[in-house]
Design an enzyme around this catalytic site. Structure first.
Site, PDB file in Angstrom:
ATOM      1  N   ILE A  68      33.169 103.962  53.696  1.00 12.20           N
ATOM      2  CA  ILE A  68      31.833 104.492  53.986  1.00 12.20           C
ATOM      3  C   ILE A  68      31.272 104.917  52.627  1.00 12.20           C
ATOM      4  O   ILE A  68      31.943 105.606  51.849  1.00 12.20           O
ATOM      5  CB  ILE A  68      31.878 105.677  54.989  1.00 12.20           C
ATOM      6  CG1 ILE A  68      30.492 106.307  55.196  1.00 12.20           C
ATOM      7  CG2 ILE A  68      32.871 106.754  54.574  1.00 12.20           C
ATOM      8  CD1 ILE A  68      30.452 107.357  56.323  1.00 12.20           C
ATOM      9  N   SER A  69      30.071 104.474  52.301  1.00 15.12           N
ATOM     10  CA  SER A  69      29.515 104.745  50.973  1.00 15.12           C
ATOM     11  C   SER A  69      29.278 106.243  50.771  1.00 15.12           C
ATOM     12  O   SER A  69      29.041 106.976  51.724  1.00 15.12           O
ATOM     13  CB  SER A  69      28.193 104.007  50.800  1.00 15.12           C
ATOM     14  OG  SER A  69      28.334 102.642  51.062  1.00 15.12           O
ATOM     15  N   GLN A  70      29.309 106.671  49.506  1.00 21.27           N
ATOM     16  CA  GLN A  70      29.070 108.085  49.217  1.00 21.27           C
ATOM     17  C   GLN A  70      27.610 108.428  49.543  1.00 21.27           C
ATOM     18  O   GLN A  70      26.718 107.579  49.417  1.00 21.27           O
ATOM     19  CB  GLN A  70      29.403 108.408  47.763  1.00 21.27           C
ATOM     20  CG  GLN A  70      28.512 107.692  46.795  1.00 21.27           C
ATOM     21  CD  GLN A  70      28.762 108.090  45.359  1.00 21.27           C
ATOM     22  OE1 GLN A  70      28.890 107.249  44.504  1.00 21.27           O
ATOM     23  NE2 GLN A  70      28.822 109.369  45.084  1.00 21.27           N
TER      24      GLN A  70
END
Ligand code: SAH
Length: 220
Positions: A68-70
């Site tokens: 999951i992207s930051q």
């Protein structure tokens, strides 16, 4: 749905506000994007064991070697989509649904979202998650997104959340005139690119270094 987590404060408005304050400090200015990110319950998109880190500015594993992207990069790319487009953005294509977090942020801001995921279990899980959260303006597809989604094109915005070795001409063609695409490009060294389409052609801008998982090509 969130009662158990409420008990230990992970969904508290304080925890989420801290994330929003950090995004502001990192240069995100669009209050509409910040409000959407305040509202989307990021902890529900990661495994329970990691929920306590959901609002930290880190990417987290979601299995199948994906992440999951930051929050910063989700905010940055969403802000670019909203501000670089020359007309109101209606229809958006996301390539790389993953856990569906970025998708959910997009769904709060734009009327019509198409999201393509190539790993079947991630696709299934994201679809279920969006349904549980009663997000109904997203059409999730199980397919190789490197070909875009010609049957739903053109798009006012395209966002890619996995890095391709180069900017794809096929995707550029699926942009509406006045629309824009935000994507990571490169292999070891990756840069965030903005591609804007106008009546005369395309403008490509290299923005900042980023780190994404590689785009998987070909049949799943
Ligand atoms: N936006 C996501 C980030 C997911 S990571 C989030 O917020 O969680 C990138 C995702 O792109 C992974 O789920 C990966 O499976 C997917 N992906 C990689 N190559 C793809 C392709 N060719 N077509 C569609 N999805 C792809």
């Amino acid at each position: 749905m969130t009662t158990r987590l409420h008990g230990i404060g992970m969904t508290s408005s304080r925890t989420r506000l801290r994330m929003i304050d950090r995004l502001r400090a990192q240069g995100i200015k669009d209050e509409v994007v910040l409000a959407a990110m305040y509202e989307v319950p990021r902890h529900l998109f990661v495994d329970e064991a990691m929920a306590s880190r959901a609002y930290d500015d880190v990417s987290l594993p979601i299995n199948y070697e994906q992440t999951i992207s930051q929050p910063y990069i989700v905010a940055r790319m969403t802000e670019l989509l909203r501000t670089a487009s020359r007309h109101p953005v209606k229809r958006v294509l996301e390539i790389g649904t993953g856990c569906g977090y970025q998708t959910s942020v997009l769904a709060r801001l734009f009327p019509e979202i198409y999201s393509v995921e190539r790993i079947a279990p991630l696709y299934e899980r994201a679809r279920r998650k969006l349904r549980d959260l009663k997000i109904h303006n997203v059409s999730v597809r199980y397919a190789d997104g490197s070909a875009g989604l010609p049957e739903a094109a053109p798009f006012d915005g395209i966002i890619m959340t996995a890095a391709a070795p180069e900017i794809s001409a096929v995707l550029k063609e699926q942009l509406a005139v006045g629309g824009c695409m935000v994507l990571p490009v490169g292999r070891q060294e990756q840069w965030l690119y903005l591609v804007e389409r106008d009546a005369y052609g395309y403008r490509e801008s290299r923005l900042e270094p980023v780190k994404f998982v590689p785009l998987l090509m070909g049949k799943a």
